[in-house]
Structures are given as structure tokens and as C-alpha cells.
Design a protein around this motif. Structure first.
Motif, PDB file in Angstrom:
ATOM      1  N   LYS A   1      -8.538  14.663   3.843  1.00 32.53           N
ATOM      2  CA  LYS A   1      -8.209  13.235   3.985  1.00 32.53           C
ATOM      3  C   LYS A   1      -7.285  12.993   5.178  1.00 32.53           C
ATOM      4  CE  LYS A   1      -9.498  11.566  -0.349  1.00 32.53           C
ATOM      5  NZ  LYS A   1      -8.493  11.006  -1.223  1.00 32.53           N
TER       6      LYS A   1
ATOM      7  N   ASN B   1      -4.160  16.479  -0.758  1.00 28.90           N
ATOM      8  CA  ASN B   1      -4.951  15.266  -0.952  1.00 28.90           C
ATOM      9  C   ASN B   1      -4.067  14.072  -0.605  1.00 28.90           C
ATOM     10  OD1 ASN B   1      -7.369  13.909  -1.648  1.00 28.90           O
ATOM     11  ND2 ASN B   1      -6.472  13.311  -3.606  1.00 28.90           N
TER      12      ASN B   1
ATOM     13  N   LEU C   1     -13.057   7.082  -0.069  1.00 30.24           N
ATOM     14  CA  LEU C   1     -13.087   8.546  -0.053  1.00 30.24           C
ATOM     15  C   LEU C   1     -12.374   9.053  -1.305  1.00 30.24           C
ATOM     16  CD1 LEU C   1     -12.078   9.378   3.645  1.00 30.24           C
ATOM     17  CD2 LEU C   1     -14.396   9.204   2.669  1.00 30.24           C
ATOM     18  N   THR C   2     -12.848  10.162  -1.848  1.00 29.64           N
ATOM     19  CA  THR C   2     -12.156  10.791  -2.970  1.00 29.64           C
ATOM     20  C   THR C   2     -12.078  12.298  -2.739  1.00 29.64           C
ATOM     21  OG1 THR C   2     -12.155  11.224  -5.346  1.00 29.64           O
ATOM     22  CG2 THR C   2     -14.312  10.912  -4.336  1.00 29.64           C
TER      23      THR C   2
ATOM     24  N   TYR D   1     -18.307   5.631  -2.993  1.00 28.36           N
ATOM     25  CA  TYR D   1     -17.350   6.673  -2.609  1.00 28.36           C
ATOM     26  C   TYR D   1     -18.058   7.975  -2.241  1.00 28.36           C
ATOM     27  CZ  TYR D   1     -13.079   4.267  -4.143  1.00 28.36           C
ATOM     28  OH  TYR D   1     -12.023   3.412  -4.261  1.00 28.36           O
TER      29      TYR D   1
ATOM     30  N   PHE E   1      -6.328  -6.517   3.894  1.00 26.67           N
ATOM     31  CA  PHE E   1      -5.005  -6.105   4.370  1.00 26.67           C
ATOM     32  C   PHE E   1      -4.245  -7.277   4.992  1.00 26.67           C
ATOM     33  CE2 PHE E   1      -7.466  -2.057   4.843  1.00 26.67           C
ATOM     34  CZ  PHE E   1      -6.752  -1.320   3.907  1.00 26.67           C
TER      35      PHE E   1
ATOM     36  N   SER F   1      -9.050  10.267 -11.083  1.00 26.78           N
ATOM     37  CA  SER F   1      -8.913  10.462  -9.634  1.00 26.78           C
ATOM     38  C   SER F   1      -8.317  11.834  -9.396  1.00 26.78           C
ATOM     39  CB  SER F   1      -8.047   9.372  -8.999  1.00 26.78           C
ATOM     40  OG  SER F   1      -6.719   9.529  -9.408  1.00 26.78           O
ATOM     41  N   LYS F   2      -8.577  12.359  -8.211  1.00 32.34           N
ATOM     42  CA  LYS F   2      -8.026  13.662  -7.844  1.00 32.34           C
ATOM     43  C   LYS F   2      -6.504  13.595  -7.868  1.00 32.34           C
ATOM     44  CE  LYS F   2      -8.950  17.831  -6.746  1.00 32.34           C
ATOM     45  NZ  LYS F   2      -9.729  18.612  -7.738  1.00 32.34           N
ATOM     46  N   THR F   3      -5.990  12.453  -7.444  1.00 33.42           N
ATOM     47  CA  THR F   3      -4.541  12.273  -7.381  1.00 33.42           C
ATOM     48  C   THR F   3      -3.912  12.403  -8.764  1.00 33.42           C
ATOM     49  OG1 THR F   3      -4.817  10.845  -5.466  1.00 33.42           O
ATOM     50  CG2 THR F   3      -2.739  10.642  -6.669  1.00 33.42           C
TER      51      THR F   3
ATOM     52  N   VAL G   1       0.856  -1.194   0.000  1.00 35.26           N
ATOM     53  CA  VAL G   1       0.000   0.000   0.000  1.00 35.26           C
ATOM     54  C   VAL G   1       0.891   1.243   0.000  1.00 35.26           C
ATOM     55  CG1 VAL G   1      -1.745   1.303   1.285  1.00 35.26           C
ATOM     56  CG2 VAL G   1      -1.869  -1.199   1.184  1.00 35.26           C
TER      57      VAL G   1
ATOM     58  N   GLY H   1      -0.136   2.512 -10.807  1.00 34.11           N
ATOM     59  CA  GLY H   1      -1.327   2.334 -11.635  1.00 34.11           C
ATOM     60  C   GLY H   1      -2.477   3.010 -10.920  1.00 34.11           C
TER      61      GLY H   1
ATOM     62  N   ILE I   1      -3.175   3.727  -2.688  1.00 34.96           N
ATOM     63  CA  ILE I   1      -3.146   2.886  -3.891  1.00 34.96           C
ATOM     64  C   ILE I   1      -2.295   1.667  -3.546  1.00 34.96           C
ATOM     65  CG2 ILE I   1      -3.395   4.789  -5.547  1.00 34.96           C
ATOM     66  CD1 ILE I   1      -0.328   4.132  -6.181  1.00 34.96           C
ATOM     67  N   SER I   2      -2.366   0.663  -4.387  1.00 37.37           N
ATOM     68  CA  SER I   2      -1.506  -0.501  -4.145  1.00 37.37           C
ATOM     69  C   SER I   2      -0.940  -1.062  -5.443  1.00 37.37           C
ATOM     70  CB  SER I   2      -2.275  -1.582  -3.391  1.00 37.37           C
ATOM     71  OG  SER I   2      -3.465  -1.863  -4.074  1.00 37.37           O
TER      72      SER I   2
HETATM   73  C1  FMN Z   1      -5.884  -0.405   0.054  1.00 37.67           C
HETATM   74  C2  FMN Z   1      -6.329   0.357  -1.164  1.00 37.67           C
HETATM   75  C3  FMN Z   1      -5.667   0.173  -2.356  1.00 37.67           C
HETATM   76  C4  FMN Z   1      -6.063   0.870  -3.511  1.00 37.67           C
HETATM   77  N1  FMN Z   1      -5.361   0.698  -4.679  1.00 37.67           N
HETATM   78  C5  FMN Z   1      -5.641   1.487  -5.748  1.00 37.67           C
HETATM   79  C6  FMN Z   1      -4.836   1.446  -6.903  1.00 37.67           C
HETATM   80  O1  FMN Z   1      -3.835   0.740  -6.969  1.00 37.67           O
HETATM   81  N2  FMN Z   1      -5.161   2.269  -7.930  1.00 37.67           N
HETATM   82  C7  FMN Z   1      -6.244   3.123  -7.877  1.00 37.67           C
HETATM   83  O2  FMN Z   1      -6.501   3.854  -8.824  1.00 37.67           O
HETATM   84  N3  FMN Z   1      -7.026   3.153  -6.792  1.00 37.67           N
HETATM   85  C8  FMN Z   1      -6.742   2.378  -5.720  1.00 37.67           C
HETATM   86  N4  FMN Z   1      -7.524   2.453  -4.596  1.00 37.67           N
HETATM   87  C9  FMN Z   1      -8.684   3.332  -4.621  1.00 37.67           C
HETATM   88  C10 FMN Z   1      -8.272   4.803  -4.484  1.00 37.67           C
HETATM   89  O3  FMN Z   1      -7.953   5.064  -3.138  1.00 37.67           O
HETATM   90  C11 FMN Z   1      -9.387   5.664  -5.032  1.00 37.67           C
HETATM   91  O4  FMN Z   1      -9.270   5.696  -6.442  1.00 37.67           O
HETATM   92  C12 FMN Z   1      -9.452   7.069  -4.495  1.00 37.67           C
HETATM   93  O5  FMN Z   1     -10.552   7.703  -5.100  1.00 37.67           O
HETATM   94  C13 FMN Z   1      -8.231   7.901  -4.769  1.00 37.67           C
HETATM   95  O6  FMN Z   1      -8.383   9.136  -4.125  1.00 37.67           O
HETATM   96  P1  FMN Z   1      -8.586  10.495  -4.957  1.00 37.67           P
HETATM   97  O7  FMN Z   1      -9.789  10.295  -5.820  1.00 37.67           O
HETATM   98  O8  FMN Z   1      -8.761  11.533  -3.915  1.00 37.67           O
HETATM   99  O9  FMN Z   1      -7.349  10.658  -5.771  1.00 37.67           O
HETATM  100  C14 FMN Z   1      -7.156   1.757  -3.442  1.00 37.67           C
HETATM  101  C15 FMN Z   1      -7.816   1.930  -2.231  1.00 37.67           C
HETATM  102  C16 FMN Z   1      -7.413   1.254  -1.103  1.00 37.67           C
HETATM  103  C17 FMN Z   1      -8.136   1.478   0.194  1.00 37.67           C
END
Ligand code: FMN
Length: 226
Positions: free
Chosen positions: A103, A29, A82-83, A97, A190, A51-53, A16, A46, A33-34
Motif C-alpha cells: 500500500k 499495511n 485497495l485491501t 476492491y 474530499f 479488514s486487514k487492519t 481522514v 470505526g 478510514i474516516s
Molecule cells: C477516504 C476514505 C475513508 C474511509 N473510511 C473508512 C472507515 O471509516 N471505516 C472503514 O472500515 N473503512 C473505511 N474506508 C474503506 C477502507 O479503506 C477499506 O475498508 C479498506 O479495505 C481497508 O484496508 P484493509 O482492508 O487493508 O485494512 C475508507 C476509505 C477511504 C478512501
């Protein structure tokens, strides 16, 4: 015997990463991701195209990759679903979401100023990697631009911050794998790592042979820190 299967996801277990980025209004923000791996001082992540990120990284050209240990699992879980995008993208709304502007506050994590980028580090994470955006590659673009849901982003690591607790006693430029307990996501659950399984032939390769020009330019002499 193997059986042919058609799993909905292929999340076989990866570390993670909490990606810290800066919003347009200079707030922060933070996204778990993982989908991430490292080669030299480059990292591929990836991430959802919407996404906001992703939006923040493409605008600011930087981020911080914060790696939680198993100790931070509850904080990471509080960031799930959450986003930072408002309105919430349709695909995410379907998955439940909701929008969250703060955050760090929701997770109970502490933002920490970085040394090179303006994106935030996470104080509680034992590994914090300041990074620059280098390249983007869309997933599934060969099936039509409208099908692009995810992208990979190549990031160049500019500076590495390690908590004392995971650094080798003998060598400050070495992470001791016996001390580093990454948080692993496998099929949306997890996990931590088990203990060492077997002596490793690969480990006979001295780590210094993996150093590149990127590695050297991210280095900082201990004198520079004062
Ligand atoms: C443990 C975990 C792993 C996640 N892995 C990914 C990932 O690899 N890629 C991805 O796009 N989103 C992943 N997500 C979902 C993102 O957290 C989600 O897209 C989120 O909206 C990103 O935040 P943002 O929209 O504020 O950028 C993961 C969520 C969790 C809880």
C-alpha cells in the motif's frame, strides 16, 4: 422545511486517518478510514470487522494513526478501493476492491519507523499517533452476531509526533489550528476546512485542564529525544 430522507450513508464529514499496521510477515499495511474521534488520549475508530487492519490490530495490539493534511489528498485517493486482505472479502469485491500487498508503494508514501510500536508511521503525514489497542465494541450485535459488519476499536495514544509546521511557535505542546489543515471526507468526497468562523467561548478553557494520566505518560521530555 425539512424532508424525511433515507440516505444510504451518513458520512457527514470527519477527518481522514491512515492506519498503519504490521502484517504477519512483518510487512506493513496502510488503510484510509474516516470514522474516528478523540477524547483525551483515547481514540475511537470505526472499521470493517473483516479488514486487514482490524485483523492486524487485534493480533498485534497496536497501530499508528497517521493524519494526512489536504496536501496528501492524492496519495489517500490512491489507497481507495485497495485491501491488504487476500482473498478480497465478498462485500469488498462487490464494491470493486482489489488486493494490494504494498500500500505504501501504491500510494507513493514513505514508511517511517515508530518509537514504541512496530507499526509504521507515514513520513508525509503531519500527525502520527502511536497507539495501543484497548477495547473492541461490535456494531449492530443486538440484531444477531451474524450481522456484525463493523466494530469500534478504542485505542490509547502512546506517543504523538507533530510536524514542526503545525506546532505553535510559543508552545511545543500545542497544535495551532490556523496551521493544521486536516483532510476531511464528506459523503465519499474530499474536502478541507474553511477559515475560522467566530471567536470560541470554549477556547477560554486552558488546554492544560484537559490533560489526563494518559497525556502525561505519553509525554517525553525534549532531553529524552536525544
Ligand atoms: C477516504 C476514505 C475513508 C474511509 N473510511 C473508512 C472507515 O471509516 N471505516 C472503514 O472500515 N473503512 C473505511 N474506508 C474503506 C477502507 O479503506 C477499506 O475498508 C479498506 O479495505 C481497508 O484496508 P484493509 O482492508 O487493508 O485494512 C475508507 C476509505 C477511504 C478512501
Amino acid at each position: 422545511m425539512h424532508q424525511i430522507s433515507n440516505p444510504s450513508i451518513l458520512y457527514f464529514g470527519t477527518p481522514v486517518v491512515l492506519v498503519g499496521t504490521t502484517n504477519v510477515d512483518d510487512t506493513f499495511n496502510l488503510a484510509p478510514i474516516s470514522s474516528a474521534f478523540w477524547l483525551g488520549y483515547r481514540c475511537m475508530i470505526g472499521i470493517a470487522a473483516h479488514s486487514k487492519t482490524t485483523e492486524n490490530i487485534l493480533r498485534t495490539r497496536e497501530c499508528v494513526l497517521n493524519l494526512p493534511s489536504v496536501e496528501q489528498v492524492e496519495a489517500v485517493d490512491r489507497l481507495a478501493l485497495l485491501t491488504g486482505s487476500n482473498p478480497v472479502p465478498a462485500g469488498k469485491k462487490l464494491k470493486g476492491y482489489t488486493y494490494e500487498a504494498d500500500k505504501f508503494g501504491r500510494a507513493g508514501l514513505t514508511p517511517l519507523e515508530s518509537t514504541i510500536v512496530s507499526a509504521p508511521r507515514v513520513l508525509e503525514c503531519p500527525v502520527q499517533l502511536e497507539a495501543a489497542f484497548v477495547a473492541i465494541h461490535p456494531f449492530a450485535a443486538e440484531t444477531g452476531i451474524e450481522n456484525i459488519r463493523s466494530v469500534t476499536l478504542e485505542l490509547k495514544i502512546l506517543r504523538v509526533h507533530l510536524d514542526d509546521s503545525i506546532v505553535s511557535r510559543e508552545n511545543p505542546d500545542h497544535v495551532d489550528p490556523e496551521k493544521w489543515r486536516p483532510l476531511i471526507m464528506s459523503f465519499q468526497q474530499f474536502y478541507g476546512l474553511g477559515g475560522q468562523l467566530h471567536p470560541s467561548k470554549l477556547a477560554s478553557v486552558p488546554e492544560r485542564l484537559y490533560r489526563t494520566r494518559d497525556t502525561e505518560s505519553a509525554g517525553i521530555s525534549h532531553l529524552d529525544l536525544n
